[in-house]
Design a protein around this motif. Structure first.
Motif, PDB file in Angstrom:
ATOM      1  N   THR A   1       0.843  -1.197   0.000  1.00 59.20           N
ATOM      2  CA  THR A   1       0.000   0.000   0.000  1.00 59.20           C
ATOM      3  C   THR A   1       0.880   1.249   0.000  1.00 59.20           C
ATOM      4  N   LEU A   2       0.514   2.204  -0.833  1.00 63.23           N
ATOM      5  CA  LEU A   2       1.203   3.494  -0.905  1.00 63.23           C
ATOM      6  C   LEU A   2       0.171   4.609  -0.937  1.00 63.23           C
ATOM      7  N   GLY A   3       0.555   5.783  -0.465  1.00 59.49           N
ATOM      8  CA  GLY A   3      -0.308   6.946  -0.532  1.00 59.49           C
ATOM      9  C   GLY A   3      -1.371   6.966   0.545  1.00 59.49           C
ATOM     10  N   SER A   4      -2.233   7.970   0.471  1.00 61.42           N
ATOM     11  CA  SER A   4      -3.326   8.116   1.431  1.00 61.42           C
ATOM     12  C   SER A   4      -4.544   8.656   0.705  1.00 61.42           C
ATOM     13  N   GLY A   5      -5.688   8.408   1.304  1.00 58.22           N
ATOM     14  CA  GLY A   5      -6.936   8.833   0.690  1.00 58.22           C
ATOM     15  C   GLY A   5      -7.801   7.637   0.348  1.00 58.22           C
ATOM     16  N   PRO A   6      -8.871   7.834  -0.420  1.00 62.68           N
ATOM     17  CA  PRO A   6      -9.725   6.712  -0.827  1.00 62.68           C
ATOM     18  C   PRO A   6      -8.883   5.630  -1.507  1.00 62.68           C
ATOM     19  N   ARG A   7      -9.235   4.379  -1.264  1.00 63.67           N
ATOM     20  CA  ARG A   7      -8.360   3.287  -1.704  1.00 63.67           C
ATOM     21  C   ARG A   7      -8.758   2.747  -3.080  1.00 63.67           C
ATOM     22  N   VAL A   8      -7.739   2.566  -3.918  1.00 60.29           N
ATOM     23  CA  VAL A   8      -7.886   1.908  -5.213  1.00 60.29           C
ATOM     24  C   VAL A   8      -7.023   0.651  -5.195  1.00 60.29           C
ATOM     25  N   VAL A   9      -7.606  -0.469  -5.574  1.00 60.29           N
ATOM     26  CA  VAL A   9      -6.896  -1.742  -5.594  1.00 60.29           C
ATOM     27  C   VAL A   9      -6.546  -2.095  -7.033  1.00 60.29           C
TER      28      VAL A   9
ATOM     29  N   GLY B   1      -4.556  11.818  -5.135  1.00 62.50           N
ATOM     30  CA  GLY B   1      -5.133  11.809  -3.794  1.00 62.50           C
ATOM     31  C   GLY B   1      -5.691  10.474  -3.343  1.00 62.50           C
ATOM     32  N   TYR B   2      -5.192   9.394  -3.918  1.00 65.85           N
ATOM     33  CA  TYR B   2      -5.683   8.072  -3.548  1.00 65.85           C
ATOM     34  C   TYR B   2      -4.591   7.249  -2.869  1.00 65.85           C
ATOM     35  N   SER B   3      -5.011   6.327  -2.022  1.00 67.41           N
ATOM     36  CA  SER B   3      -4.101   5.287  -1.570  1.00 67.41           C
ATOM     37  C   SER B   3      -4.240   4.131  -2.545  1.00 67.41           C
ATOM     38  N   VAL B   4      -3.145   3.427  -2.781  1.00 66.87           N
ATOM     39  CA  VAL B   4      -3.115   2.365  -3.772  1.00 66.87           C
ATOM     40  C   VAL B   4      -2.657   1.081  -3.100  1.00 66.87           C
ATOM     41  N   THR B   5      -3.441   0.034  -3.253  1.00 66.73           N
ATOM     42  CA  THR B   5      -3.053  -1.285  -2.754  1.00 66.73           C
ATOM     43  C   THR B   5      -2.969  -2.234  -3.939  1.00 66.73           C
ATOM     44  N   LEU B   6      -1.854  -2.919  -4.069  1.00 59.43           N
ATOM     45  CA  LEU B   6      -1.704  -3.935  -5.097  1.00 59.43           C
ATOM     46  C   LEU B   6      -1.302  -5.237  -4.434  1.00 59.43           C
ATOM     47  N   LEU B   7      -1.772  -6.328  -4.979  1.00 62.50           N
ATOM     48  CA  LEU B   7      -1.523  -7.628  -4.372  1.00 62.50           C
ATOM     49  C   LEU B   7      -0.931  -8.576  -5.379  1.00 62.50           C
TER      50      LEU B   7
ATOM     51  N   PHE C   1     -11.607 -11.245  -0.520  1.00 63.58           N
ATOM     52  CA  PHE C   1     -11.062 -11.360   0.836  1.00 63.58           C
ATOM     53  C   PHE C   1     -10.191 -10.153   1.181  1.00 63.58           C
ATOM     54  N   LEU C   2      -9.310  -9.778   0.256  1.00 65.51           N
ATOM     55  CA  LEU C   2      -8.437  -8.640   0.503  1.00 65.51           C
ATOM     56  C   LEU C   2      -9.247  -7.376   0.729  1.00 65.51           C
ATOM     57  N   CYS C   3     -10.203  -7.111  -0.149  1.00 69.30           N
ATOM     58  CA  CYS C   3     -10.985  -5.877  -0.043  1.00 69.30           C
ATOM     59  C   CYS C   3     -11.823  -5.844   1.228  1.00 69.30           C
ATOM     60  N   GLN C   4     -12.364  -6.986   1.638  1.00 66.13           N
ATOM     61  CA  GLN C   4     -13.104  -7.045   2.890  1.00 66.13           C
ATOM     62  C   GLN C   4     -12.186  -6.801   4.076  1.00 66.13           C
ATOM     63  N   SER C   5     -10.925  -7.225   3.962  1.00 63.32           N
ATOM     64  CA  SER C   5      -9.950  -6.991   5.034  1.00 63.32           C
ATOM     65  C   SER C   5      -9.559  -5.526   5.121  1.00 63.32           C
ATOM     66  N   LEU C   6      -9.569  -4.832   3.982  1.00 56.29           N
ATOM     67  CA  LEU C   6      -9.113  -3.445   3.932  1.00 56.29           C
ATOM     68  C   LEU C   6     -10.188  -2.447   4.339  1.00 56.29           C
ATOM     69  N   GLY C   7     -11.437  -2.810   4.176  1.00 55.23           N
ATOM     70  CA  GLY C   7     -12.519  -1.875   4.464  1.00 55.23           C
ATOM     71  C   GLY C   7     -13.067  -1.271   3.188  1.00 55.23           C
ATOM     72  N   GLU C   8     -13.464  -0.007   3.238  1.00 51.06           N
ATOM     73  CA  GLU C   8     -14.107   0.626   2.082  1.00 51.06           C
ATOM     74  C   GLU C   8     -13.127   0.742   0.914  1.00 51.06           C
ATOM     75  N   ILE C   9     -13.579   0.352  -0.256  1.00 53.95           N
ATOM     76  CA  ILE C   9     -12.768   0.410  -1.473  1.00 53.95           C
ATOM     77  C   ILE C   9     -13.406   1.383  -2.447  1.00 53.95           C
ATOM     78  N   HIS C  10     -12.630   2.365  -2.893  1.00 50.89           N
ATOM     79  CA  HIS C  10     -13.158   3.333  -3.853  1.00 50.89           C
ATOM     80  C   HIS C  10     -13.230   2.737  -5.251  1.00 50.89           C
ATOM     81  N   GLY C  11     -12.166   2.061  -5.666  1.00 45.40           N
ATOM     82  CA  GLY C  11     -12.151   1.553  -7.027  1.00 45.40           C
ATOM     83  C   GLY C  11     -11.197   0.391  -7.202  1.00 45.40           C
ATOM     84  N   VAL C  12     -11.365  -0.308  -8.312  1.00 45.79           N
ATOM     85  CA  VAL C  12     -10.488  -1.415  -8.701  1.00 45.79           C
ATOM     86  C   VAL C  12     -10.070  -1.194 -10.146  1.00 45.79           C
TER      87      VAL C  12
END
Length: 273
Positions: free
Chosen positions: A52-60, A83-89, A113-124
């Motif tokens: 995960t990098l950045g902060s703000g609404p999360r994009v996976v 202005g988004y946080s980015v999570t890549l798996l 599973f990942l998105c449910q673990s992270l909480g609210e997801i803005h986009g994929v």
């Protein structure tokens, strides 16, 4: 014809469907992850690795088959700057995550599973099988504000049929392979087809697909666009299946779309037409 484990084509197609190849990240891709928070989740006894990098609404970011999360690294800096946080798996069987076996359905379950673990997801933003995994996850409860699908499949049945034809299976072998797939993914193949998956498409979507993609045919994008009232389809050319991940215009359009600037994407589509 009786199909057995010693039947070469049948064994080979099962391996091709379920055993992805692990590929290394380039120095550029690894540099893009410098400073990222690396997390290892326990996914049913298997290590699921994400960054995960950045902060703000999360994009996976969801990678494709025989790939890894870092292959979508070109999207990181623009998303963080917007202005988004980015999570890549790394999906199971890929990159640094555990297990050896996988499929687009397995990937969908891991993404959910990942998105449910992270909480609210803005986009994929998904590429290839990762885009297909996102469709599966949306139909099983994942809610987002927007998603982007790059050279992705829209139904599993054509993939299964296409593989059977490509491996030269006869009718009996093709049926045996189909039955094996259903046992492997623990659901009917049709459950991962568009008539079912479209039920989860309740948000705006951007579909970008190369007209000459040799891995996933453009018809898959057309079918998805036709079934998805809230989608925009942009046809690109000269990028093939994987170079779409490095194209500055594709990256910019994807970031713009998840940021809510859908009018720009609509205008781009109209200009291309």
């Amino acid at each position: 014809m009786t199909t057995t484990d010693s039947d070469g084509p049948y064994t080979a197609i099962r391996q091709a469907f379920s055993m992805p190849k692990r590929v290394a990240a380039s120095d550029v891709q690894l540099q893009a992850l410098a400073g990222a928070q690396r997390t290892v989740l326990d996914y049913h006894g298997v290590d699921l690795v994400c960054w995960t990098l950045g902060s703000g609404p999360r994009v996976v970011l969801a990678h494709g088959w025989n790939s890894r999360g870092a292959h979508l690294s070109a999207f990181i800096a623009p998303l963080v700057a917007a202005g988004y946080s980015v999570t890549l798996l790394d999906f199971p069987g890929h990159g640094e995550s555990g297990d050896a076996a996988s499929s687009v359905v397995h990937m969908g379950r891991a993404l959910l599973f990942l998105c449910q673990s992270l909480g609210e997801i803005h986009g994929v933003i998904g590429h290839s099988a990762g885009a297909g995994a996102a469709l599966w996850a949306f139909n099983h409860g994942l809610e987002v504000t927007a998603s982007v699908h790059l050279n992705g499949p829209s139904s599993l049945s054509p993939m299964v049929h296409g593989m059977a034809a490509g491996f030269g299976l006869d009718a009996a072998q093709a049926q045996a392979f189909h039955n094996w797939v259903e046992g492997f993914i623990e659901q009917p193949v049709a459950a991962a087809d568009l008539p079912i998956l479209k039920r989860g498409l309740r948000h705006p979507g951007l579909i970008i697909h190369d007209a000459d993609d040799k891995v996933v045919p453009f018809a898959a994008a057309e079918a998805l666009n036709a079934a998805w009232a809230g989608s925009v389809l942009i046809q690109v050319s000269g990028l093939g299946h994987s170079k779409v991940l490095l194209d500055p215009q594709v990256v910019a359009l994807s970031v713009s779309f998840v940021a809510g600037n859908r009018a720009a994407c609509q205008a781009h589509r109209a200009t291309d037409a």
